[in-house]
Design an enzyme around this catalytic site. Sequence first.
Site, PDB file in Angstrom:
ATOM      1  N   GLU A   1      -6.672   4.872   8.015  1.00  0.00           N
ATOM      2  CA  GLU A   1      -6.450   6.282   7.670  1.00  0.00           C
ATOM      3  C   GLU A   1      -7.698   6.893   7.032  1.00  0.00           C
ATOM      4  OE1 GLU A   1      -2.806   5.574   5.548  1.00  0.00           O
ATOM      5  OE2 GLU A   1      -1.827   5.101   7.456  1.00  0.00           O
TER       6      GLU A   1
ATOM      7  N   GLY B   1       2.787   2.201  10.739  1.00  0.00           N
ATOM      8  CA  GLY B   1       3.791   3.253  10.592  1.00  0.00           C
ATOM      9  C   GLY B   1       4.540   3.605  11.863  1.00  0.00           C
TER      10      GLY B   1
ATOM     11  N   ASN C   1       0.861  -1.184   0.000  1.00  0.00           N
ATOM     12  CA  ASN C   1       0.000   0.000   0.000  1.00  0.00           C
ATOM     13  C   ASN C   1       0.897   1.232   0.000  1.00  0.00           C
ATOM     14  OD1 ASN C   1      -1.832   2.026   0.524  1.00  0.00           O
ATOM     15  ND2 ASN C   1      -2.338   1.328   2.599  1.00  0.00           N
TER      16      ASN C   1
HETATM   17  P1  PGA Z   1       3.018   0.248   7.564  1.00  0.00           P
HETATM   18  O1  PGA Z   1       1.525   0.485   7.003  1.00  0.00           O
HETATM   19  O2  PGA Z   1       3.498  -1.052   6.967  1.00  0.00           O
HETATM   20  O3  PGA Z   1       3.794   1.435   7.074  1.00  0.00           O
HETATM   21  O4  PGA Z   1       2.917   0.167   9.030  1.00  0.00           O
HETATM   22  C1  PGA Z   1       0.642  -0.585   6.817  1.00  0.00           C
HETATM   23  C2  PGA Z   1      -0.667  -0.091   6.295  1.00  0.00           C
HETATM   24  O5  PGA Z   1      -1.132   0.972   6.739  1.00  0.00           O
HETATM   25  O6  PGA Z   1      -1.288  -0.725   5.416  1.00  0.00           O
END
Ligand code: PGA
Length: 252
Positions: free
Chosen positions: A101, A175, A13
């Site tokens: 998000e 994140g 993603n």
């Molecule tokens: P991340 O995001 O691997 O950067 O933690 C995962 C996601 O939000 O799909």
Amino acid sequence: MASEGPRPLVAGNWKMNGSLTMLKEPRLLAAMLKDVRLKADVMVCPPAIILRRVKSVLKGTKIKVGGQDSHWNPSGAHTGDISPEMLKEAGCSAIIVGHSERRTNHGETDETIQKKAKGVQRAGLTAIICIGETLEERKAGKTLEVVSRQLKGSVPENSDAAHTVIAYEPVWAIGTGLTPTTAEVAEVHAHIRKELAAIMGAEGTATRILYGGSVKPSNAAELMSQPNVNGALVGGASLKAADFLGIIKVYT
Ligand code: PGA
């Protein structure tokens, strides 16, 4: 060792990252994977504006392309929105819906997400439906309850395994570099599997359940080896071909 079950999916993603200069990454990834026998499907979900370019870079390779969000209608007066049919035309085989998000920044509810997932399925694509608890909810011991509510509210009726993927993404792990323990991941995934059987019947057994949230090459093997973990939804570590490859390699 990857866990048993449906053929896994490792999806990247990109979120709101990527420009034409980044096309070198999928090109590099395709080259790195050229002679690799994979036991998983691989997908990248770039921003819609560069989707067709990424698709053309990946033409003839085993890497699929997906969208990040879509409206529930096929067309109409919805300024700024994109329909599943449009993403399909651009070469997508799946679309992520209900990412935390979107839930947080755009106020999306389970009801909205269910409509969106239904739209994705109507277009003949696979809805990657994201669910997951916040840190407060985990601390309050509500994780399983939250996940159940989100599944019941956002998985459309009559969903089948070919057009449905669930991504369990604890909001606090996205994140942040933090991940749940493997026991916590196994517990939630077993719970999701049980709930899917209640919602989807026999199709629930064949539906892929991805783990997402700070997956990186150093923790992928351990996370992916948990029962009922059928792949990963990867954010940050999907932006660089070498990092993403380090995760995909779990499935060679
Ligand atoms: P991340 O995001 O691997 O950067 O933690 C995962 C996601 O939000 O799909």
